[in-house]
Every structure is written in C-alpha cells, then in structure tokens.
Design an enzyme around this catalytic site. Structure first.
Site, PDB file in Angstrom:
ATOM      1  N   PHE A  24       1.121  -1.063  -0.115  1.00 45.88           N
ATOM      2  CA  PHE A  24      -0.015  -0.050   0.303  1.00 45.88           C
ATOM      3  C   PHE A  24       1.074   0.946  -0.061  1.00 45.88           C
ATOM      4  O   PHE A  24       1.995   1.090   0.561  1.00 45.88           O
ATOM      5  CB  PHE A  24      -0.594  -0.308   1.370  1.00 45.88           C
ATOM      6  CG  PHE A  24      -2.251   1.002   1.136  1.00 45.88           C
ATOM      7  CD1 PHE A  24      -3.144   0.833   0.444  1.00 45.88           C
ATOM      8  CD2 PHE A  24      -2.154   1.979   1.605  1.00 45.88           C
ATOM      9  CE1 PHE A  24      -3.839   1.930   0.207  1.00 45.88           C
ATOM     10  CE2 PHE A  24      -2.703   3.316   2.103  1.00 45.88           C
ATOM     11  CZ  PHE A  24      -4.149   2.943   1.046  1.00 45.88           C
TER      12      PHE A  24
ATOM     13  N   ASP B 205       1.378  -5.838   7.356  1.00 45.75           N
ATOM     14  CA  ASP B 205       0.700  -5.003   7.129  1.00 45.75           C
ATOM     15  C   ASP B 205      -0.370  -6.306   7.270  1.00 45.75           C
ATOM     16  O   ASP B 205      -0.081  -6.355   5.767  1.00 45.75           O
ATOM     17  CB  ASP B 205       0.765  -4.007   6.228  1.00 45.75           C
ATOM     18  CG  ASP B 205      -0.476  -3.019   6.099  1.00 45.75           C
ATOM     19  OD1 ASP B 205      -1.391  -3.396   6.905  1.00 45.75           O
ATOM     20  OD2 ASP B 205      -0.257  -1.535   5.805  1.00 45.75           O
TER      21      ASP B 205
ATOM     22  N   TYR C 236     -11.002  -0.690  10.192  1.00 41.22           N
ATOM     23  CA  TYR C 236     -12.642  -0.596  10.222  1.00 41.22           C
ATOM     24  C   TYR C 236     -12.424  -0.893   8.761  1.00 41.22           C
ATOM     25  O   TYR C 236     -13.618  -0.774   7.989  1.00 41.22           O
ATOM     26  CB  TYR C 236     -11.385   1.412   9.466  1.00 41.22           C
ATOM     27  CG  TYR C 236     -11.140   1.926   8.762  1.00 41.22           C
ATOM     28  CD1 TYR C 236     -10.355   1.265   7.789  1.00 41.22           C
ATOM     29  CD2 TYR C 236      -9.845   2.281   9.673  1.00 41.22           C
ATOM     30  CE1 TYR C 236      -9.068   1.560   6.852  1.00 41.22           C
ATOM     31  CE2 TYR C 236      -8.432   3.150   8.423  1.00 41.22           C
ATOM     32  CZ  TYR C 236      -8.334   2.628   7.607  1.00 41.22           C
ATOM     33  OH  TYR C 236      -6.980   2.931   7.095  1.00 41.22           O
ATOM     34  N   LYS C 237     -11.740  -2.068   8.136  1.00 39.38           N
ATOM     35  CA  LYS C 237     -11.953  -2.780   6.867  1.00 39.38           C
ATOM     36  C   LYS C 237     -12.940  -4.502   7.289  1.00 39.38           C
ATOM     37  O   LYS C 237     -14.061  -3.774   7.799  1.00 39.38           O
ATOM     38  CB  LYS C 237     -11.086  -3.170   6.824  1.00 39.38           C
ATOM     39  CG  LYS C 237     -10.476  -1.775   5.631  1.00 39.38           C
ATOM     40  CD  LYS C 237      -9.055  -2.824   5.005  1.00 39.38           C
ATOM     41  CE  LYS C 237      -8.260  -1.170   4.720  1.00 39.38           C
ATOM     42  NZ  LYS C 237      -8.282  -0.695   3.483  1.00 39.38           N
TER      43      LYS C 237
ATOM     44  N   ARG D  60     -12.111  -3.433  -7.128  1.00 38.91           N
ATOM     45  CA  ARG D  60     -12.510  -4.877  -6.318  1.00 38.91           C
ATOM     46  C   ARG D  60     -13.624  -5.225  -6.191  1.00 38.91           C
ATOM     47  O   ARG D  60     -14.707  -3.736  -4.901  1.00 38.91           O
ATOM     48  CB  ARG D  60     -12.099  -3.733  -5.077  1.00 38.91           C
ATOM     49  CG  ARG D  60     -10.607  -3.491  -5.750  1.00 38.91           C
ATOM     50  CD  ARG D  60      -8.656  -3.163  -4.320  1.00 38.91           C
ATOM     51  NE  ARG D  60      -9.530  -2.203  -3.501  1.00 38.91           N
ATOM     52  CZ  ARG D  60      -9.186  -1.509  -2.546  1.00 38.91           C
ATOM     53  NH1 ARG D  60      -8.054  -2.443  -1.797  1.00 38.91           N
ATOM     54  NH2 ARG D  60      -9.801  -0.954  -1.107  1.00 38.91           N
TER      55      ARG D  60
HETATM   56  C1  LIG Z   1      -2.549  -1.977   3.389  1.00 45.12           C
HETATM   57  C2  LIG Z   1      -2.719  -0.611   3.955  1.00 45.12           C
HETATM   58  N1  LIG Z   1      -2.614   0.099   4.989  1.00 45.12           N
HETATM   59  C3  LIG Z   1      -1.985   0.751   5.554  1.00 45.12           C
HETATM   60  C4  LIG Z   1      -3.450   1.693   4.757  1.00 45.12           C
HETATM   61  C5  LIG Z   1      -3.756   3.049   5.651  1.00 45.12           C
HETATM   62  O1  LIG Z   1      -3.836   2.873   7.026  1.00 45.12           O
HETATM   63  P1  LIG Z   1      -3.993   4.043   7.698  1.00 45.12           P
HETATM   64  O2  LIG Z   1      -4.582   5.232   6.997  1.00 45.12           O
HETATM   65  O3  LIG Z   1      -4.486   3.795   9.849  1.00 45.12           O
HETATM   66  O4  LIG Z   1      -2.449   4.517   8.384  1.00 45.12           O
HETATM   67  C6  LIG Z   1      -4.706   1.046   4.451  1.00 45.12           C
HETATM   68  C7  LIG Z   1      -6.069   1.833   4.111  1.00 45.12           C
HETATM   69  O5  LIG Z   1      -6.895   1.748   3.004  1.00 45.12           O
HETATM   70  C8  LIG Z   1      -3.854   0.087   3.336  1.00 45.12           C
HETATM   71  O6  LIG Z   1      -5.227  -0.550   3.152  1.00 45.12           O
END
Ligand SMILES: Cc1ncc(COP(=O)(O)O)c(C=O)c1O
Length: 424
Positions: free
Chosen positions: A125, A204, A229-230, A384
């Site tokens: 990401f 992650d 939140y997912k 997706r």
């Molecule tokens: C794999 C992944 N890592 C990190 C994040 C971002 O996280 P945050 O906004 O809590 O820093 C996301 C957001 O969708 C994500 O999908």
C-alpha cells in the site's frame, strides 16, 4: 432457473453464517461489496457508542477514566489478539496504521545496527512505501530500499523474496494481503527466510485481519500493524493496532517518547522511563469515542469464528470467480487476482478498459428500481469486489455480476464521466 442463480440460492440456504447479516445495519436495495475498505456498521455499535457518549462522558465525566476508559485499549487488544493468533500483551490498539508502521520500522532499523537494506514489494500500500521513503530520507540515510517486482502486479514468487533477502537486510515489510490483487503471502515461509538472515519482518495486516486466518505466534512473526475499519468493522478512521512478539519487545524502542508510553504516566515524572511491555508503543491519550466503537464488530467475528469466516470467504471467492469467467470475461474483463485459492485474501479484482465508468454506473444506477452495487475502484483500472462473509450472500455476488454485465452490454456506463471523484 439459471444454474448460477439456483446454486446461489442453495448455498445461501445452507450457509451457517447467514444469520450474522442481521447483526449489521441493513441498507435496503443495496449490495455492499466494499467491506474490504470500510466495514458495515454493527447494530450493537450504535448502542455502545451512545452509552459512551451519553452516560460515560455525559453523566460520569472524568470519573469514567477509572471506571471504563483506562483499560479500554487493553480490552480491545485482547479481542484482536484472538483474531490474529497472538497474546493479549503482544497487541497495542491506538493511533493509525501509518503511525504504528513508522514506530515499528524506526525501532527495527535502530536495532539492526550494521544492516542497511529494507525490502518491500510493488504490491504494498502507498502509505507503507511513503513511511519507508521518509525514514530513509530523514533518519536512516545510509539505508537503501529494494522494491521487489511482482508478476503483473498480481502475485509474488517466493523465489524473488528468497533471492532478495540477505544478511544485509534489516527489515522486510509487506502487506499480508495486497490491496490491489488480493495476493496472500505465506507468512511462515517469509518469516523463516528473514530469520535465516537475522533480519526482521513487519507485516501490514490491514486487508487480512477479520477475513483470513492469521497465526502471528504460530508463524513466529516478529511485528505487524493493521487497521480496524475494514473487515473488523470498527468504523471510519477507527484506531489501528500493532503487534510485537513478546521476546523482542524489550529490544525495541518507540521513537516517540510520550507520557502514555511511560512506565507510570500518572506519576507525572519529568523524566521518561519506557514502559516495559507493549504499552511502550502508545503515544497519547486514547481516542475513547472511536476506540469504544471497535468492540462490537470484534465480538461478532469472535462469535462467528475466524476459521468459519475464512472458509466461507474461500467458497464465495470460487463462486465469484466462476461467475466472472462465465459472464464477464466474454465482455472484455480480466481477473487481476490469483486464481490459486491459498494465495488469495477476501476480495477479487477485475479489470476492464472502462472500469471507472462501470464502477460509477454500479453505484448510481439508471433508475430507482435497480439495486445499487458498491464495489470500489483503484487505479489504473481495478474494480475490487470485496467479500465479507459476515454479510455477503451468494445471491449478492450473483446479482452484482449480472448487474455489471448489464451495464456493459447496454453501455450504461457511457452516461458517466471519466473524471474521478475524490474518494474512489
Ligand atoms: C494495507 C493498508 N495499509 C495502510 C493503510 C492506511 O492506514 P491509515 O490510514 O490507518 O494510516 C491502508 C488504508 O486503506 C491499507 O489498505
């Protein structure tokens, strides 16, 4: 009756998780396939948050810190620990995924003296990549970053990782499930490759937690971060979590020294003494309102059982792939997710040259008798389709694919502009 529709109805009838849908707020005439981005609202969360606001904050005021709030993060950590296969004292809940990743990478790079390489991949990401780039630019200036190239941005060959990790590697950081293709790494294999080279791994788990079986302890994982939140249904921007294996906690130091990471914050000692446990990775006063909203979603997952959730996710993914092959491939779509079941998380990505406008037409149908279908779009051309077994039915998947085929065959998407909305 069409054989796919017949199969969807049969599978729904025998689905042992079907009643869990009723634990979430229903949105009529809507098929929600974006739980991989923002999970649905559990009905219980409304009552729980109202209680925190009205009674705990409204009536009890500051007394609620001792009565309810000071251990809230720990209580939620214990629930997340069960979902990701860790011990309660190995999980901290708070801050954001990006901030937690920053803290763990900073701590790891500082620990691994003499090692100067960081490894990640092009499936990761963007925020993860930015955090690494910032750390190298601002603090670890003699470090280099290797971004491993995946096969067509769909999957990563283990050999590529094995050839890349060496004694020079300080940390490898990867998304367990890729936000793009849904590629799922074999955690244990990667951990072993890293450990043979005395290097560390930070996972992650954002796209995996709550949808796939994660065994942090059993796979001897070092560290991890993830959002709530997912698939964990904690609410928009809900606090994130981090994991650090018990035996390496004492070797790692949070780069941000603050009072909530202190051994005794309420002694108000002017000198910092680092907390000896996982709490050392805290920073500030916990965000009670959003923290309090996480628990009901976790309780639903614990009641359903993560293995049952993953089993249904795999079954639904196979059903969905068959639908895509039958209805969408002839219309110019391609599948941009691994076809091998053991290498996939809980969403399927598809591509089409008109993906963005098709996605818009799904969300805003031409008339009010047509169901709204909500997937999401990721550039350059991914749609997706998120499967959230707690509330996605087989019929939802069937109807969504029929709807996409209708949008393409009637060219309904042509009514939409290619101009991107801010959030896609
Ligand atoms: C794999 C992944 N890592 C990190 C994040 C971002 O996280 P945050 O906004 O809590 O820093 C996301 C957001 O969708 C994500 O999908």
């Amino acid at each position: 009756m069409n054989i796919f529709l017949e199969k969807a109805l049969t599978l729904d009838k025998t689905d042992t998780l079907k009643s869990f849908k009723e634990k979430f707020v229903a949105a009529p005439s809507l098929i929600y396939l974006d739980g991989n981005s923002l999970g649905k609202l559990p009905i219980k969360t409304i009552e729980t948050t109202a209680n925190i606001i009205e009674k705990q904050w409204g009536n009890r005021l500051i007394r609620s810190w001792n009565e309810h709030w000071i251990d809230l993060s720990k209580n939620i950590a214990a629930k997340i620990a069960k979902i990701v296969g860790a011990q309660p004292d190995e999980i901290f809940v708070g801050d954001t995924t990006s901030l937690n990743l920053y803290k763990l990478l900073f701590a790891s790079l500082s620990l691994q003296k003499g090692k100067t390489e960081i490894i990640t991949d092009d499936l990761n990401f963007p925020t993860d990549l930015y955090i690494i780039q910032g750390l190298i630019k601002q603090q670890f200036k003699n470090h280099t970053l290797k971004v491993l190239e995946s096969a067509s941005e769909i999957f990563m060959d283990t050999n590529t990782i094995s050839e890349a990790i060496s004694k020079k590697t300080s940390v490898t950081t990867l998304s367990l499930v890729s936000y793009k293709s849904s590629f799922l790494y074999d955690m244990e294999t990667i951990n072993n490759l890293a450990h043979k080279n005395d290097s560390l791994v930070v996972w992650d788990l954002s796209h995996a937690a709550g949808a796939t079986t994660i065994k942090l302890n059993e796979t001897n994982s070092d560290m991890a971060v993830g959002c709530t939140y997912k698939y964990l249904n904690g609410g928009p921007g809900a606090p994130a979590f981090l994991y650090v294996r018990k035996d390496i906690q004492e070797k790692l130091t949070n780069p941000i020294w603050s009072w909530f990471a202190h051994e005794k914050p309420f002694d108000f000692n002017p000198n910092f003494i680092e907390n000896s446990g996982i709490q050392k990775f805290a920073v500030s006063t916990p965000s009670i309102l959003s923290l309090g909203a996480i628990a009901p979603g976790l309780d639903i997952i614990l009641e359903a059982g993560i293995t049952n959730i993953q089993t249904k996710s795999s079954k639904q993914s196979i059903f969905l792939i068959n639908l895509i092959k039958h209805y969408l491939i002839p219309l110019g779509f391609k599948i941009a997710s691994p076809l091998n079941d053991s290498q996939r998380g809980s969403h399927i990505s598809i591509t089409h040259c008109e993906s963005y406008r098709i996605n818009r037409a799904m969300i805003a149908p031409k008339n009010e008798n047509t169901k709204i279908v909500i997937p999401d779009f990721r550039p350059p051309n991914l749609i997706r389709i998120g499967i959230t077994p707690l509330y996605t039915s087989y019929l939802d998947l069937y109807e969504a694919i029929i709807r996409i085929s209708e949008i393409v065959t009637t060219k309904e998407y042509e009514k939409f502009s290619n101009e991107k909305l801010t959030v896609t």
